[in-house]
Design an enzyme around this catalytic site. Structure first.
Site, PDB file in Angstrom:
ATOM      1  CB  SER A 197       4.668  -1.262  -8.378  1.00  9.45           C
ATOM      2  OG  SER A 197       3.401  -0.735  -8.088  1.00  9.45           O
ATOM      3  N   GLY A 219       2.930   2.229  -2.538  1.00 17.38           N
ATOM      4  CA  GLY A 219       3.253   2.720  -3.874  1.00 17.38           C
ATOM      5  C   GLY A 219       4.645   2.354  -4.363  1.00 17.38           C
ATOM      6  N   GLY A 228       0.797  -1.224   0.000  1.00 15.84           N
ATOM      7  CA  GLY A 228       0.000   0.000   0.000  1.00 15.84           C
ATOM      8  C   GLY A 228       0.828   1.271   0.000  1.00 15.84           C
ATOM      9  CG  ASP A 277      -0.127   4.271  -6.006  1.00 13.12           C
ATOM     10  OD1 ASP A 277      -1.065   4.855  -5.441  1.00 13.12           O
ATOM     11  OD2 ASP A 277       0.252   3.129  -5.699  1.00 13.12           O
TER      12      ASP A 277
END
Ligand code: PMV
Length: 324
Positions: A106, A104, A102, A149
């Site tokens: 990636s 971010g 959760g 994100d």
């Protein structure tokens, strides 16, 4: 140029995850926990990605094979295709952002990959373009990303984000507060959690419509509260937001126990952050209370992090720059 290196921050969503996928606004903050990508030219006909956590993977220039490093390849390939060449690349990923939790990770890796690869190829890409490339890489991770994100990792700071409408910076002095982040230790897939919420929404559209509307109202009120520096109110709104996320089925007993422990230890507000089902909770705290809240969570959580909100988004760095 032999190599280029870029750093991008992770993020937490303070208000509005899931509801942002359905078109409601959300508020997200960049944190002082970052990912770094180094790009180098290579003589191979493809892209080699090396990661501390996932090992090594090699992709041919038109590769369709999936896996945890595939989104990194996608981000680099997008930049290569803008540059109009078919150069070989080596990419090295180092990230302090917990993965699949959760925060971010990636998106931050994709943003840093796009920035480092562009610099290496001497391409001047705008931040908007870097964010867009990272967004495309995110669609490989989960089918319907809202775009929050990659946006916050690119631009940094505190943002008010609405899918399809872009973002606004929220102007707020964040120096009196800290975020305490506690990891439930449960890994989950963002894509699966997003699909679960969307299925519930399809099953009960008339009920869920009100929950989504309430989430949108929360985001507007929280934006005003942040602009006024009213962190008591922001905390209360985060607590209400956790209730809405619970209502759409993405909390669980572990996340609830962390949220309640943080509140009892003096957090201004606490909620799950990101897709839920596991991953992290975020507690908003006065700076002087943050260590006490973190201590209260240490016995319950796999890992506890204390961070400030970072003004910095993606940036190119010298090889000696420390990774936070
Ligand atoms: O858990 P994360 O960091 O992947 O965040 C997911 C946020 C969602 O709102 C659930 C999905 C999205 O694309 O915004």
């Amino acid at each position: 140029m032999n190599n280029a290196r870029a750093i991008a921050p992770g993020k937490v969503i303070l208000i509005g995850e899931h509801f942002v996928v359905g078109g409601q606004p959300a508020i997200a903050a960049a944190v002082e926990i970052e990912a770094q990508v180094t790009a180098e030219l290579s003589s191979s006909k493809g892209i080699k990605v090396n990661s501390r956590e996932y090992g090594e993977a090699f992709f041919a220039l038109e590769d369709g094979k999936n896996g945890p490093l595939y989104p990194v390849y996608i981000a680099a390939r997008e930049v290569l295709s803008i540059a109009g060449g078919s150069r070989g690349l080596n990419l090295t990923v180092e990230s302090n952002i917990p993965r699949a939790a959760g925060m971010g990770s990636s998106a931050a890796v994709a943003v840093a990959t796009a920035a480092a690869t562009a610099k290496l190829l001497e391409l001047e890409l705008s931040l908007e373009k870097i964010s867009e490339i990272a967004y495309r890489s995110e669609t490989v991770v989960h089918g319907k990303p809202s775009g929050v994100d990659n946006t916050v990792s690119t631009y940094g700071g505190l943002i008010f984000y609405k899918k399809g409408a872009g973002f606004q910076r929220i102007s707020c002095d964040v120096s009196p507060i800290r975020l305490v982040l506690a990891d439930s230790g449960i890994e989950r897939s963002t894509g699966a959690m997003v699909a679960k919420v969307l299925t519930l929404k399809e099953s009960y559209p008339h009920i869920l419509e009100h929950v989504y509307h309430a989430a949108g109202e929360l985001a507007h009120s929280a934006k005003n509260a942040l602009e006024e520096g009213d962190f008591f109110k922001v905390g209360q709104l985060m607590n209400i937001n956790h209730g809405l996320l619970h209502a759409v089925g993405v909390s669980n007993a572990k996340l609830d126990s962390l949220v309640h422990a943080a509140r009892e230890a003096g957090a201004l507000g606490a909620k799950l952050t990101g897709a839920g089902g596991g991953g992290f909770v975020v507690a908003l705290c006065w700076k002087e209370d943050a260590e006490r809240v973190a201590d209260a969570l240490k016995n319950l959580a796999k890992q506890v992090l204390v961070t400030g909100i970072s003004r910095q988004g993606v940036r190119l760095v010298e090889s000696s720059s420390p990774l936070r």
